[in-house]
Design a protein around this motif. Structure first.
Motif, PDB file in Angstrom:
ATOM      1  N   HIS A 189      85.818 -16.390  -6.388  1.00 64.51           N
ATOM      2  CA  HIS A 189      85.607 -17.776  -5.667  1.00 64.51           C
ATOM      3  C   HIS A 189      85.654 -17.515  -4.215  1.00 64.51           C
ATOM      4  N   SER A 190      86.286 -16.723  -3.801  1.00 66.29           N
ATOM      5  CA  SER A 190      86.564 -16.464  -2.113  1.00 66.29           C
ATOM      6  C   SER A 190      85.323 -15.931  -1.805  1.00 66.29           C
ATOM      7  N   ILE A 191      84.729 -15.047  -2.417  1.00 65.74           N
ATOM      8  CA  ILE A 191      83.380 -14.253  -2.078  1.00 65.74           C
ATOM      9  C   ILE A 191      82.142 -15.363  -2.380  1.00 65.74           C
ATOM     10  N   ASP A 192      82.315 -16.186  -3.320  1.00 63.54           N
ATOM     11  CA  ASP A 192      81.152 -17.041  -3.694  1.00 63.54           C
ATOM     12  C   ASP A 192      81.313 -18.054  -2.426  1.00 63.54           C
ATOM     13  N   VAL A 193      82.251 -18.578  -1.756  1.00 63.03           N
ATOM     14  CA  VAL A 193      82.368 -19.489  -0.826  1.00 63.03           C
ATOM     15  C   VAL A 193      81.896 -19.044   0.463  1.00 63.03           C
ATOM     16  N   SER A 198      79.349 -14.981   6.113  1.00 63.83           N
ATOM     17  CA  SER A 198      79.733 -14.013   6.617  1.00 63.83           C
ATOM     18  C   SER A 198      78.885 -12.840   7.580  1.00 63.83           C
ATOM     19  N   ALA A 199      79.226 -12.590   8.466  1.00 61.26           N
ATOM     20  CA  ALA A 199      78.498 -11.600   9.216  1.00 61.26           C
ATOM     21  C   ALA A 199      79.254 -10.342   9.341  1.00 61.26           C
ATOM     22  N   HIS A 200      80.618 -10.294   8.772  1.00 64.83           N
ATOM     23  CA  HIS A 200      81.284  -8.971   8.943  1.00 64.83           C
ATOM     24  C   HIS A 200      82.342  -9.076   7.791  1.00 64.83           C
ATOM     25  N   THR A 201      82.772  -7.889   7.467  1.00 57.86           N
ATOM     26  CA  THR A 201      83.805  -7.799   6.404  1.00 57.86           C
ATOM     27  C   THR A 201      84.934  -6.925   6.567  1.00 57.86           C
ATOM     28  N   HIS A 202      86.178  -7.125   6.533  1.00 58.24           N
ATOM     29  CA  HIS A 202      87.161  -6.118   6.337  1.00 58.24           C
ATOM     30  C   HIS A 202      87.978  -6.130   4.621  1.00 58.24           C
ATOM     31  N   VAL A 203      88.345  -5.097   4.736  1.00 61.70           N
ATOM     32  CA  VAL A 203      89.119  -4.744   3.245  1.00 61.70           C
ATOM     33  C   VAL A 203      90.311  -4.250   3.397  1.00 61.70           C
ATOM     34  N   LYS A 204      91.443  -4.580   2.689  1.00 58.44           N
ATOM     35  CA  LYS A 204      92.692  -4.081   2.527  1.00 58.44           C
ATOM     36  C   LYS A 204      93.552  -4.923   1.337  1.00 58.44           C
ATOM     37  N   ASP A 205      94.547  -4.809   1.263  1.00 58.48           N
ATOM     38  CA  ASP A 205      95.237  -5.534  -0.012  1.00 58.48           C
ATOM     39  C   ASP A 205      96.407  -5.954   0.452  1.00 58.48           C
ATOM     40  N   GLY A 206      97.340  -6.912  -0.402  1.00 64.35           N
ATOM     41  CA  GLY A 206      98.695  -7.495   0.303  1.00 64.35           C
ATOM     42  C   GLY A 206      99.098  -8.385  -0.878  1.00 64.35           C
ATOM     43  N   TYR A 207     100.252  -8.922  -0.486  1.00 60.67           N
ATOM     44  CA  TYR A 207     100.977  -9.875  -1.291  1.00 60.67           C
ATOM     45  C   TYR A 207     102.130 -10.620  -0.434  1.00 60.67           C
ATOM     46  N   ILE A 208     102.685 -11.853  -0.911  1.00 61.51           N
ATOM     47  CA  ILE A 208     103.293 -12.585  -0.164  1.00 61.51           C
ATOM     48  C   ILE A 208     104.597 -12.367  -0.710  1.00 61.51           C
ATOM     49  N   GLU A 209     105.903 -12.212   0.264  1.00 64.82           N
ATOM     50  CA  GLU A 209     107.067 -12.048  -0.620  1.00 64.82           C
ATOM     51  C   GLU A 209     107.995 -12.825   0.468  1.00 64.82           C
ATOM     52  N   LEU A 225      89.779  -3.071  -7.162  1.00 62.57           N
ATOM     53  CA  LEU A 225      88.447  -2.847  -6.145  1.00 62.57           C
ATOM     54  C   LEU A 225      87.200  -2.714  -6.642  1.00 62.57           C
ATOM     55  N   THR A 226      87.100  -2.507  -7.894  1.00 62.68           N
ATOM     56  CA  THR A 226      85.845  -2.049  -8.568  1.00 62.68           C
ATOM     57  C   THR A 226      85.383  -3.535  -8.681  1.00 62.68           C
ATOM     58  N   GLU A 227      86.092  -4.759  -9.245  1.00 68.24           N
ATOM     59  CA  GLU A 227      85.700  -5.909  -9.148  1.00 68.24           C
ATOM     60  C   GLU A 227      85.359  -6.403  -7.931  1.00 68.24           C
ATOM     61  N   TYR A 228      86.098  -6.077  -6.990  1.00 70.22           N
ATOM     62  CA  TYR A 228      85.476  -6.539  -5.521  1.00 70.22           C
ATOM     63  C   TYR A 228      84.384  -5.871  -5.215  1.00 70.22           C
ATOM     64  N   MET A 229      83.921  -4.559  -5.303  1.00 73.15           N
ATOM     65  CA  MET A 229      82.576  -3.949  -5.240  1.00 73.15           C
ATOM     66  C   MET A 229      81.553  -4.759  -5.895  1.00 73.15           C
ATOM     67  N   LYS A 230      82.007  -4.991  -7.079  1.00 74.21           N
ATOM     68  CA  LYS A 230      81.002  -5.450  -7.954  1.00 74.21           C
ATOM     69  C   LYS A 230      80.591  -7.070  -7.320  1.00 74.21           C
ATOM     70  N   ALA A 231      81.498  -7.699  -6.903  1.00 72.04           N
ATOM     71  CA  ALA A 231      81.323  -8.979  -6.553  1.00 72.04           C
ATOM     72  C   ALA A 231      80.624  -9.171  -5.076  1.00 72.04           C
ATOM     73  N   VAL A 232      81.017  -8.236  -4.244  1.00 75.97           N
ATOM     74  CA  VAL A 232      80.220  -8.260  -2.916  1.00 75.97           C
ATOM     75  C   VAL A 232      78.644  -7.665  -2.967  1.00 75.97           C
ATOM     76  N   SER A 233      78.459  -6.763  -3.956  1.00 73.45           N
ATOM     77  CA  SER A 233      77.400  -6.218  -4.034  1.00 73.45           C
ATOM     78  C   SER A 233      76.247  -7.215  -4.711  1.00 73.45           C
TER      79      SER A 233
END
Length: 278
Positions: A189-193, A198-209, A225-233
């Protein structure tokens, strides 16, 4: 295949000219230059000779022109706003100076501080970004606004609202997926929207605690990460994916910037190859 880039945000204490060939040797094919005020590559300290040298090294290594990362307080007021616009002008000039392509240069920034409450202040946020985008246009620069977790500008829907309310050729988004997935927002959803803007992209991971974001290296968290790569591609990403190592990690005792860069590359390269194979 999606290109992989690295940001000097995670290399604050290193000489940029020594870092560039080492990053290329790891396998990255693009570099982002952090120009925040604490970095030696800040626009107010990185002079004309250094900029010419940077262009020469980028071209020698086969890198595309570098996007720049700054931290502009978009909603600053009064004297602080004058100072912000002066700094933005310096950064945009540097972006133009190191751009050796016919496409606009890119400068990323978050909303910064102060942050007005979203509902009461979103008009001011819109107008602040519009003024900065108008200034960027004078230098043929695109400002890539980065939504950020634990801020008022934090969701794909707010990012889309900003883009639809501004519709400015020199104002786009920076898609850093970590700021959405750490909040439990669906990756696809985030990528679709956001990606269409977008003219630029960063990648990392994280969680809220306990109400705070804990950032992680790509591959160290729960994001696939594989799903992420599939989605942006699949969404047609045309620019590299740049690794951004949070200062939560890069300022830890014992942090090794080179082992980190290698580890991130291996995780992302494996993911993009798996994504292509399925």
């Amino acid at each position: 295949m999606i290109e992989l880039g690295y940001s000097t945000y995670g290399m604050q204490g290193l000489d940029v000219f020594e870092s560039l060939p080492r990053v290329r040797d790891i396998g990255y094919t693009a570099m982002e230059i952090c120009v925040r005020s604490e970095w030696s590559t800040s626009a107010d300290r990185f002079g004309e000779a250094s900029r010419r040298r940077l262009v020469a090294v980028f071209q020698e290594l086969g890198f595309p022109p570098p996007p720049l990362m700054d931290d502009l307080p978009i909603c600053a007021e009064a004297d602080d706003r004058t100072a912000m616009l002066d700094r933005a002008s310096q950064t945009f000039q540097m972006a133009a100076d190191v751009n050796f392509d016919d496409q606009p240069a890119v400068v990323t920034t978050t909303l910064g501080h102060p942050e007005p409450p979203w509902e009461e202040g979103k008009g001011a946020i819109r107008d602040g970004f519009l003024e900065v985008a108008d200034l960027a246009a004078e230098y043929n620069v695109i400002v890539a606004a980065e939504p950020h977790a634990i801020s008022v500008f934090d969701t794909p829907e707010k990012a889309e609202w900003l883009m639809e309310q501004t519709r400015h050729d020199h104002l786009k988004l920076n898609l850093d997926i970590s700021h959405f997935v750490c909040q439990g927002i669906d990756l696809q959803h985030s990528i679709d929207v956001c990606l269409p803007y977008s003219a630029h992209t960063h990648v990392k991971d994280g969680y809220i605690e306990n109400g705070n974001v804990r950032y992680q290296l790509p591959g160290d968290g729960d994001m696939d990460l594989t799903e992420y790569m599939k989605a942006v591609s699949g969404a047609g990403l045309k620019v590299p994916v740049y690794v951004e190592v949070s200062m939560q990690l890069s300022t830890l005792e014992g942090y090794d910037p080179w082992a980190t860069a290698e580890r991130c590359y291996q995780a992302l390269d494996r993911a993009r190859r798996e994504a292509e194979a399925t």
